[in-house]
Design a protein around this motif. Structure first.
Motif, mmCIF file in Angstrom:
data_model
loop_
_atom_site.group_PDB
_atom_site.id
_atom_site.type_symbol
_atom_site.label_atom_id
_atom_site.label_comp_id
_atom_site.label_asym_id
_atom_site.label_seq_id
_atom_site.Cartn_x
_atom_site.Cartn_y
_atom_site.Cartn_z
ATOM 1 N N GLY A 270 0.837 -1.188 0.000
ATOM 2 C CA GLY A 270 0.000 0.000 0.000
ATOM 3 C C GLY A 270 0.877 1.245 0.000
ATOM 4 N N LEU A 271 0.664 2.113 -0.982
ATOM 5 C CA LEU A 271 1.428 3.358 -1.097
ATOM 6 C C LEU A 271 0.500 4.509 -0.742
ATOM 7 C CD1 LEU A 271 4.105 4.745 -2.079
ATOM 8 C CD2 LEU A 271 3.030 4.892 -4.338
ATOM 9 N N THR A 272 0.859 5.276 0.280
ATOM 10 C CA THR A 272 -0.020 6.343 0.719
ATOM 11 C C THR A 272 0.769 7.560 1.158
ATOM 12 O OG1 THR A 272 -1.989 6.800 2.091
ATOM 13 C CG2 THR A 272 -0.176 5.586 3.148
ATOM 14 N N GLY A 273 0.046 8.604 1.490
ATOM 15 C CA GLY A 273 0.640 9.874 1.912
ATOM 16 C C GLY A 273 -0.415 10.951 1.802
ATOM 17 N N GLY A 274 -0.194 12.065 2.456
ATOM 18 C CA GLY A 274 -1.154 13.153 2.416
ATOM 19 C C GLY A 274 -1.199 13.825 1.051
ATOM 20 N N ILE A 275 -2.190 14.694 0.865
ATOM 21 C CA ILE A 275 -2.312 15.441 -0.379
ATOM 22 C C ILE A 275 -1.025 16.218 -0.637
ATOM 23 C CG2 ILE A 275 -3.446 17.373 0.834
ATOM 24 C CD1 ILE A 275 -4.992 17.925 -1.762
ATOM 25 N N GLY A 276 -0.537 16.167 -1.869
ATOM 26 C CA GLY A 276 0.675 16.894 -2.226
ATOM 27 C C GLY A 276 1.966 16.249 -1.773
ATOM 28 N N SER A 277 1.894 15.023 -1.266
ATOM 29 C CA SER A 277 3.104 14.383 -0.739
ATOM 30 C C SER A 277 4.007 13.824 -1.833
ATOM 31 C CB SER A 277 2.729 13.255 0.235
ATOM 32 O OG SER A 277 1.982 12.254 -0.437
ATOM 33 N N GLY A 278 3.434 13.541 -3.004
ATOM 34 C CA GLY A 278 4.235 12.990 -4.093
ATOM 35 C C GLY A 278 3.976 11.518 -4.355
ATOM 36 N N LYS A 279 2.805 11.032 -3.947
ATOM 37 C CA LYS A 279 2.465 9.617 -4.186
ATOM 38 C C LYS A 279 2.524 9.270 -5.666
ATOM 39 C CE LYS A 279 -1.604 9.878 -2.426
ATOM 40 N NZ LYS A 279 -1.501 11.299 -2.060
ATOM 41 N N GLU B 200 4.709 19.286 6.573
ATOM 42 C CA GLU B 200 3.357 19.730 6.231
ATOM 43 C C GLU B 200 3.344 21.058 5.478
ATOM 44 O OE1 GLU B 200 1.367 19.588 9.972
ATOM 45 O OE2 GLU B 200 0.934 17.443 9.825
ATOM 46 N N LEU B 201 4.257 21.962 5.803
ATOM 47 C CA LEU B 201 4.296 23.248 5.101
ATOM 48 C C LEU B 201 4.643 23.027 3.625
ATOM 49 C CD1 LEU B 201 4.065 26.299 5.112
ATOM 50 C CD2 LEU B 201 6.478 26.432 5.817
ATOM 51 N N THR B 202 5.605 22.156 3.354
ATOM 52 C CA THR B 202 5.967 21.829 1.976
ATOM 53 C C THR B 202 4.805 21.133 1.272
ATOM 54 O OG1 THR B 202 8.257 21.533 2.715
ATOM 55 C CG2 THR B 202 7.698 20.720 0.523
ATOM 56 N N GLN B 203 4.136 20.268 1.994
ATOM 57 C CA GLN B 203 2.961 19.564 1.463
ATOM 58 C C GLN B 203 1.889 20.565 1.034
ATOM 59 O OE1 GLN B 203 1.341 16.876 4.374
ATOM 60 N NE2 GLN B 203 -0.506 16.452 3.187
ATOM 61 N N LEU B 204 1.621 21.550 1.873
ATOM 62 C CA LEU B 204 0.624 22.579 1.572
ATOM 63 C C LEU B 204 1.022 23.381 0.340
ATOM 64 C CD1 LEU B 204 -1.912 24.249 2.361
ATOM 65 C CD2 LEU B 204 -0.416 25.603 3.845
ATOM 66 N N GLU B 205 2.282 23.773 0.258
ATOM 67 C CA GLU B 205 2.767 24.570 -0.875
ATOM 68 C C GLU B 205 2.662 23.788 -2.176
ATOM 69 O OE1 GLU B 205 6.708 25.512 0.353
ATOM 70 O OE2 GLU B 205 6.113 27.221 1.608
ATOM 71 N N ARG B 206 3.088 22.536 -2.162
ATOM 72 C CA ARG B 206 3.076 21.735 -3.391
ATOM 73 C C ARG B 206 1.650 21.437 -3.846
ATOM 74 N NH1 ARG B 206 7.956 17.258 -2.504
ATOM 75 N NH2 ARG B 206 9.660 18.779 -2.288
ATOM 76 N N GLN C 230 -8.544 25.582 1.416
ATOM 77 C CA GLN C 230 -9.190 24.334 1.002
ATOM 78 C C GLN C 230 -8.238 23.155 1.172
ATOM 79 O OE1 GLN C 230 -12.307 23.990 0.202
ATOM 80 N NE2 GLN C 230 -12.307 21.837 -0.414
ATOM 81 N N ILE C 231 -6.968 23.364 0.836
ATOM 82 C CA ILE C 231 -5.971 22.312 1.027
ATOM 83 C C ILE C 231 -5.833 21.968 2.504
ATOM 84 C CG2 ILE C 231 -3.546 21.677 0.720
ATOM 85 C CD1 ILE C 231 -5.062 21.797 -1.888
ATOM 86 N N ARG C 232 -5.852 22.983 3.358
ATOM 87 C CA ARG C 232 -5.766 22.737 4.806
ATOM 88 C C ARG C 232 -6.930 21.884 5.292
ATOM 89 N NH1 ARG C 232 -4.165 28.284 4.783
ATOM 90 N NH2 ARG C 232 -1.952 28.539 5.358
ATOM 91 N N LYS C 233 -8.121 22.123 4.762
ATOM 92 C CA LYS C 233 -9.285 21.330 5.155
ATOM 93 C C LYS C 233 -9.101 19.866 4.750
ATOM 94 C CE LYS C 233 -12.749 25.036 5.007
ATOM 95 N NZ LYS C 233 -13.969 25.541 4.328
ATOM 96 N N ILE C 234 -8.563 19.665 3.550
ATOM 97 C CA ILE C 234 -8.323 18.304 3.086
ATOM 98 C C ILE C 234 -7.269 17.626 3.963
ATOM 99 C CG2 ILE C 234 -7.462 16.905 1.164
ATOM 100 C CD1 ILE C 234 -8.656 19.035 -0.716
ATOM 101 N N MET C 235 -6.212 18.359 4.286
ATOM 102 C CA MET C 235 -5.173 17.813 5.154
ATOM 103 C C MET C 235 -5.734 17.460 6.529
ATOM 104 S SD MET C 235 -1.980 20.315 4.091
ATOM 105 C CE MET C 235 -0.892 19.709 5.389
ATOM 106 N N ALA C 236 -6.617 18.317 7.038
ATOM 107 C CA ALA C 236 -7.210 18.079 8.359
ATOM 108 C C ALA C 236 -8.097 16.846 8.364
ATOM 109 C CB ALA C 236 -8.003 19.300 8.803
ATOM 110 N N ALA C 237 -8.700 16.544 7.209
ATOM 111 C CA ALA C 237 -9.586 15.372 7.111
ATOM 112 C C ALA C 237 -8.787 14.081 6.961
ATOM 113 C CB ALA C 237 -10.536 15.528 5.930
ATOM 114 N N GLN C 238 -7.509 14.198 6.615
ATOM 115 C CA GLN C 238 -6.663 13.023 6.465
ATOM 116 C C GLN C 238 -5.966 12.706 7.783
ATOM 117 O OE1 GLN C 238 -4.150 14.230 3.124
ATOM 118 N NE2 GLN C 238 -5.574 13.323 1.661
#
Length: 206
Positions: free
Chosen positions: A5-14, A137-143, A154-162
């Motif tokens: 299983g390959l996973t990671g938060g939004i913008g992580s580079g999956k 997380e800051l890099t994740q948000l920027e990317r 909106q990205i922060r909301k998605i991150m918070a839901a993960q």
């Protein structure tokens, strides 16, 4: 078949990591693609979504307006739970079917399930090992903001839901550090590919 299983938060580079695994002949089953498939026009899930949320979540051509739906569900946790209860079992069926085809369609001795909600959705039950793509997380948000053109809020909301970063990493068997260059990430994937091929061989001999 041995499955990672390959996973990671939004913008992580999956997706970048997944592309490198594909380079090695691995069948990478994309849970996001399965999620899009189950809500295509003519599918029962799309009918249910339109009845529940209204026509404003549909585009003029009848396809799902994913951006409109995303805003609705991430602004309301109860609505997000309703959507997940509808779609997660259907997505799982699509994933299982795609993974089962791996030996016939790909040369690698293992498969990968790429899923942003691998752990949260229970899809981790389908894999023997979990690999997390991680970065600050800051890099994740920027990317994620640059890639999707979405408002940072909106990205922060998605991150918070993960799942929180620390909790996700704690559940990982392997971690890909994506805080560096593309070449550095690909080198890490190359090493893991060799390791997963070895583990798959051991798994198949059990």
């Amino acid at each position: 078949m041995f499955t990672v299983g390959l996973t990671g938060g939004i913008g992580s580079g999956k997706s970048v990591a997944a592309a490198r695994f594909r380079h090695h002949g691995v069948n990478v089953v994309d849970a996001d693609l399965a999620a899009r498939t189950v809500v295509e026009p003519g599918r029962p899930a799309l009918v249910a979504i339109a009845e529940h949320f209204g026509a404003e979540v549909l585009l003029a051509d009848g396809n799902l307006d994913r951006a409109a739906l995303r805003k609705r569900v991430f602004d309301d946790p109860a609505e997000r739970r309703w959507l997940e209860e509808l779609t997660h079992p259907l997505i799982r069926e699509e994933i299982v079917t795609a993974l089962a085809a791996s030996p016939q369609t790909h040369s690698a001795p293992y498969a990968i399930l790429e899923s942003p909600l691998l752990i949260e959705s229970g899809q981790s039950a389908l894999v023997q090992r979990i690999c997390v793509v991680d970065l600050p997380e800051l890099t994740q948000l920027e990317r994620a903001s640059m890639r999707d053109g979405n408002d940072p809020e909106q990205i922060r909301k998605i991150m918070a839901a993960q799942m929180p970063r620390a909790e996700r990493c704690a559940k990982a068997d392997d971690i890909l550090d994506n805080d560096g260059s593309l070449a550095e990430l690909e080198a890490q994937v190359d090493k893991l590919h060799a390791r997963y091929a070895e583990l798959a061989s051991q798994y198949q001999s059990l």
